[in-house]
Write a protein that holds these residues in place. Structure first.
Motif, PDB file in Angstrom:
ATOM      1  N   ARG A  22       0.788  -1.332  -0.208  1.00  0.00           N
ATOM      2  CA  ARG A  22      -0.155   0.033   0.008  1.00  0.00           C
ATOM      3  C   ARG A  22       0.866   1.180  -0.100  1.00  0.00           C
ATOM      4  O   ARG A  22       1.730   1.458   1.022  1.00  0.00           O
ATOM      5  CB  ARG A  22      -0.960  -0.084   1.276  1.00  0.00           C
ATOM      6  CG  ARG A  22      -1.757   1.322   1.498  1.00  0.00           C
ATOM      7  CD  ARG A  22      -2.572   1.232   2.598  1.00  0.00           C
ATOM      8  NE  ARG A  22      -3.778   0.383   2.443  1.00  0.00           N
ATOM      9  CZ  ARG A  22      -4.348   0.086   3.464  1.00  0.00           C
ATOM     10  NH1 ARG A  22      -4.365   0.493   4.651  1.00  0.00           N
ATOM     11  NH2 ARG A  22      -5.549  -0.861   3.499  1.00  0.00           N
ATOM     12  N   GLU A  69      -1.554  -0.821  -4.350  1.00  0.00           N
ATOM     13  CA  GLU A  69      -2.707  -0.325  -3.609  1.00  0.00           C
ATOM     14  C   GLU A  69      -2.348   1.237  -3.216  1.00  0.00           C
ATOM     15  O   GLU A  69      -1.297   1.446  -2.885  1.00  0.00           O
ATOM     16  CB  GLU A  69      -3.068  -0.975  -2.409  1.00  0.00           C
ATOM     17  CG  GLU A  69      -4.421  -0.272  -1.778  1.00  0.00           C
ATOM     18  CD  GLU A  69      -4.846  -1.170  -0.522  1.00  0.00           C
ATOM     19  OE1 GLU A  69      -5.686  -2.346  -0.989  1.00  0.00           O
ATOM     20  OE2 GLU A  69      -4.849  -0.711   0.571  1.00  0.00           O
ATOM     21  N   HIS A  86      -5.165  -2.012  -6.672  1.00  0.00           N
ATOM     22  CA  HIS A  86      -6.373  -1.700  -5.872  1.00  0.00           C
ATOM     23  C   HIS A  86      -6.288  -0.471  -5.541  1.00  0.00           C
ATOM     24  O   HIS A  86      -5.278   0.379  -5.521  1.00  0.00           O
ATOM     25  CB  HIS A  86      -5.926  -2.670  -4.457  1.00  0.00           C
ATOM     26  CG  HIS A  86      -6.030  -4.186  -4.777  1.00  0.00           C
ATOM     27  ND1 HIS A  86      -5.201  -4.839  -5.592  1.00  0.00           N
ATOM     28  CD2 HIS A  86      -6.994  -5.028  -4.132  1.00  0.00           C
ATOM     29  CE1 HIS A  86      -5.409  -6.203  -5.445  1.00  0.00           C
ATOM     30  NE2 HIS A  86      -6.398  -6.152  -4.673  1.00  0.00           N
TER      31      HIS A  86
END
Length: 392
Positions: free
Chosen positions: A165, A194, A218
């Motif tokens: 992320r 992400e 994502h």
């Protein structure tokens, strides 16, 4: 530019959304929101922070026990204590978060880059042994040295993580830089990527779209853009803009977004602004005479977003900027046919009403204006408005 590829929404309304200052969802509300997010087609939910305590863990268990058709994720610091707190909650994936920027590594952790890489190599396998899929959360990635972020991705992938992320924790990115960052990340790693964007400059949705264009698999969102400070990327904005501008398929049903927005607004105690894009109550309301005339002729004249996507429709109201066509049309919908002269006679009284009460006249006001131009209902429908003599 149509890209036509899937993007997976990892909605964090129940984690980062609840971190909005003053917002605190009840357990029942979190379960209801989770259920509606999944019913809307959201495939992943970040549902809480286990280290907050037993009440939070019980809420997480309540959500996972619903057996919703979505991957569930919890947020943890990259520490043994946080990992232990996340165990036995029925969660699919764990976000092990670690600062990426020298600012936070030094000033927040009192450590160095080597420590970050060692923790990843140590903690990711431990989380895998507990049965979790692992997401390495790169806190403050946008202020980090990109070469170091690439080292982190390599270490995370080698340790067995599934996803990284990239967090714009303080909301300083802009779209042109974001797309290049994600192109670089994707070219150097096999991990899922992400984007976690904050809206401090009003660019969270734009940056999330840019990340997707750059190769993100994502995207984090929250309903109504809830989140720390200025909030996160808005679920309704990303889904709608992504689909209609770029062809991103999220699997989320646009027609569900208006009701979902209202549910979260009520539970959070944060009313949706009237002009909040896509879900605000006034975003399909028109007053300007030029616009209403164009819409009457063909709604495509002034329609960039179709309200029917959200189960809504255009609303035409009268006010200071109304013209004769608008007056005739609105009164026509009330079953009152006005001549051009009658419409011209009513316009000054409509305009004075709008100036006096700072709103559009409602049904009763319009009837009163037409029936007796010497009297008009107030906002509560009881006070009098003096009007000039000689009206229609």
């Amino acid at each position: 530019m149509l890209v036509n590829r899937p993007i997976i929404i990892d909605d964090t309304t129940l984690r980062d959304g609840e971190q909005t200052a003053g917002v605190a969802f009840k357990r029942r509300e979190k379960c209801e929101i989770a259920r509606e997010l999944v019913a809307s087609g959201v495939p992943e939910l970040e549902i809480g922070i286990p280290a907050m305590g037993e009440d939070e863990r019980d809420t997480i268990r309540a959500i996972t026990s619903m057996n919703l058709k979505a991957r569930t994720i919890v947020w943890c610091r990259m520490s043994e204590g946080d990992l232990a707190a996340a165990c036995n909650l029925g969660v699919d994936m764990i976000d092990l978060s670690m600062p990426m920027s020298d600012q936070q590594i030094s000033s927040k952790l009192g450590r160095d880059r080597a420590y970050v890489l060692k923790q990843i190599a140590y903690m990711v396998p431990k989380a895998l042994d507990e049965g979790f899929e692992v997401l390495v959360g790169g806190e403050d990635s946008s202020r980090a040295d990109l070469d170091f972020v690439l080292e982190v991705l390599e270490a995370a992938e080698r340790a067995g993580a599934k996803r990284f992320r990239f967090a714009d924790t303080v909301g300083i990115l802009e779209p042109f830089a974001t797309i290049e960052i994600f192109r670089t990340l994707g070219a150097n790693s096999g991990l899922e990527l992400e984007m976690h964007a904050h809206d401090d400059y009003g660019l969270a949705t734009a940056n999330s779209l840019a990340a997707a264009l750059g190769g993100a698999t994502h995207v984090n969102t929250t309903v109504n853009g809830l989140g720390e400070r200025a909030g996160n990327a808005s679920l309704e904005e990303f889904v709608t803009a992504g689909r209609n501008l770029y062809g991103f398929e999220t699997g989320v049903d646009q027609r569900s977004l208006n009701a979902l927005s209202g549910m979260v607004a009520k539970a959070s105690g944060r009313p949706v602004p009237l002009q909040k894009s896509l879900v605000g109550s006034s975003v399909f309301t028109h007053e300007s005479g030029i616009h209403i005339d164009g819409l009457i002729k063909d709604k495509l004249n002034y329609q960039g977003v179709d309200p029917e996507w959200f189960g809504r429709k255009h609303e035409l109201v009268l006010g200071k900027h109304s013209g004769t066509k608008a007056v005739q049309h609105v009164y026509g919908q009330l079953g009152i046919a006005l001549t051009l002269a009658e419409a011209m006679d009513l316009i000054p009284h409509v305009r004075r009403f709008a100036e006096a009460y700072k709103r559009a006249p409602d049904l009763d006001d319009l009837i009163a204006l037409h029936r007796n131009l010497d009297e008009c209902l107030t906002e509560e429908g009881s006070a009098e408005l003096a009007l000039e003599e000689g009206g229609a």
